[in-house]
Scaffold this motif. Structure first.
Motif, PDB file in Angstrom:
ATOM      1  N   LYS A  15      -3.808   1.249  -4.852  1.00 16.23           N
ATOM      2  CA  LYS A  15      -2.914   1.447  -3.705  1.00 16.23           C
ATOM      3  C   LYS A  15      -1.764   2.356  -4.124  1.00 16.23           C
ATOM      4  N   ASN A  16      -1.644   3.461  -3.441  1.00 10.85           N
ATOM      5  CA  ASN A  16      -0.615   4.452  -3.769  1.00 10.85           C
ATOM      6  C   ASN A  16       0.559   4.317  -2.791  1.00 10.85           C
ATOM      7  N   TYR A  17       1.300   3.223  -2.920  1.00 11.10           N
ATOM      8  CA  TYR A  17       2.422   2.951  -2.025  1.00 11.10           C
ATOM      9  C   TYR A  17       3.742   3.095  -2.761  1.00 11.10           C
ATOM     10  N   SER A  18       4.796   3.289  -1.980  1.00  6.81           N
ATOM     11  CA  SER A  18       6.151   3.243  -2.518  1.00  6.81           C
ATOM     12  C   SER A  18       6.878   2.138  -1.752  1.00  6.81           C
TER      13      SER A  18
ATOM     14  N   ILE B  45       6.797  -4.159  -1.821  1.00  8.54           N
ATOM     15  CA  ILE B  45       5.536  -4.726  -1.368  1.00  8.54           C
ATOM     16  C   ILE B  45       5.663  -6.249  -1.370  1.00  8.54           C
TER      17      ILE B  45
ATOM     18  N   GLN C 224       4.732  -3.406   3.525  1.00  6.03           N
ATOM     19  CA  GLN C 224       5.422  -2.385   2.741  1.00  6.03           C
ATOM     20  C   GLN C 224       6.745  -2.140   3.454  1.00  6.03           C
TER      21      GLN C 224
ATOM     22  N   GLU D 245       5.831  -1.454   7.278  1.00  4.56           N
ATOM     23  CA  GLU D 245       4.445  -1.127   7.613  1.00  4.56           C
ATOM     24  C   GLU D 245       3.570  -2.267   7.125  1.00  4.56           C
TER      25      GLU D 245
ATOM     26  N   PHE E  23      -0.280  -3.593   6.099  1.00  5.97           N
ATOM     27  CA  PHE E  23      -1.563  -3.078   5.646  1.00  5.97           C
ATOM     28  C   PHE E  23      -2.462  -4.257   5.287  1.00  5.97           C
TER      29      PHE E  23
ATOM     30  N   PHE F  64      -1.187  -1.112  -8.012  1.00 11.31           N
ATOM     31  CA  PHE F  64      -0.235  -0.396  -7.170  1.00 11.31           C
ATOM     32  C   PHE F  64       0.423   0.717  -7.953  1.00 11.31           C
ATOM     33  N   SER F  65       0.844   1.730  -7.232  1.00  9.88           N
ATOM     34  CA  SER F  65       1.587   2.853  -7.791  1.00  9.88           C
ATOM     35  C   SER F  65       2.834   2.336  -8.505  1.00  9.88           C
TER      36      SER F  65
ATOM     37  N   CYS G 122       6.308   1.785  -6.464  1.00 13.97           N
ATOM     38  CA  CYS G 122       6.692   0.672  -5.595  1.00 13.97           C
ATOM     39  C   CYS G 122       7.216  -0.487  -6.439  1.00 13.97           C
TER      40      CYS G 122
END
Length: 170
Positions: A31-34, A37, A48, A60, A62, A92-93, A96
């Motif tokens: 998961k490429n989130y910032s 989380i 997010q 957001e 997900f 995860f990225s 985040c």
């Protein structure tokens, strides 16, 4: 290289990364989130939270990546066997912050990318004996390799199914 695994009918599911080693299979969902989380293994959706400035934020939702990867594991077991030990790792990225992640399962890890090597080593150290020989690892690899070589038409159909179902693991 992603692995596209058949489900039912003409549907597929896509595994981001798969590691096959003597201690079992590691199924990764990336998961490429910032932002922040928040997630609970038992809840269908995670959140997010992104800062908008002046103390405000944007949220957001997900689909729960643990549930998403559980579907990947289930379909992979249907393909190569149910007695195959598998570890689900949600990565995860590093951009985040994992604020509040609630897990109950012992075969699931939710981590940042920089923790991947350490997490794999720790799981391997917990497994007392080697489960697979080099020949068995090669057999699993040879059975899965064709699923990394899917043609453009199958990839297009997979993306259409994702859009139709609104998430990748359904």
């Amino acid at each position: 290289i992603n692995i596209i695994i058949p489900k039912r009918k003409s549907e597929t599911t896509e595994i981001d990364v798969l590691l096959v080693c003597s201690k079992g299979l590691f199924v990764f969902e990336s998961k490429n989130y910032s932002g922040w989380i928040f997630g609970n293994e038992a809840h269908q959706n995670w959140t997010q939270t992104l800062p908008k400035g002046r103390g405000r934020s944007h949220k957001e939702r997900f689909y729960n990546p643990i549930m998403q990867n559980a579907a990947h594991v289930r379909h992979l077991k249907n393909l190569i066997g149910h007695n195959v030990p598998m570890h689900s790792i949600i990565v995860f990225s590093d951009r985040c912050t994992l604020k509040d992640i609630t897990l109950k399962s012992t075969d699931v890890s939710v981590i940042h990318r920089y923790e991947a090597a350490h997490t794999i080593a720790a799981i391997c150290n917990q497994v007392q004996t080697e489960i697979y020989t080099e020949a068995q690892i090669s057999d699993i690899y040879n059975r899965l390799y064709p699923h990394t070589q899917m043609g453009l038409e199958i990839k297009k159909r997979h993306i259409e199914n994702i859009r139709k179902n609104n998430w990748a693991g359904k």
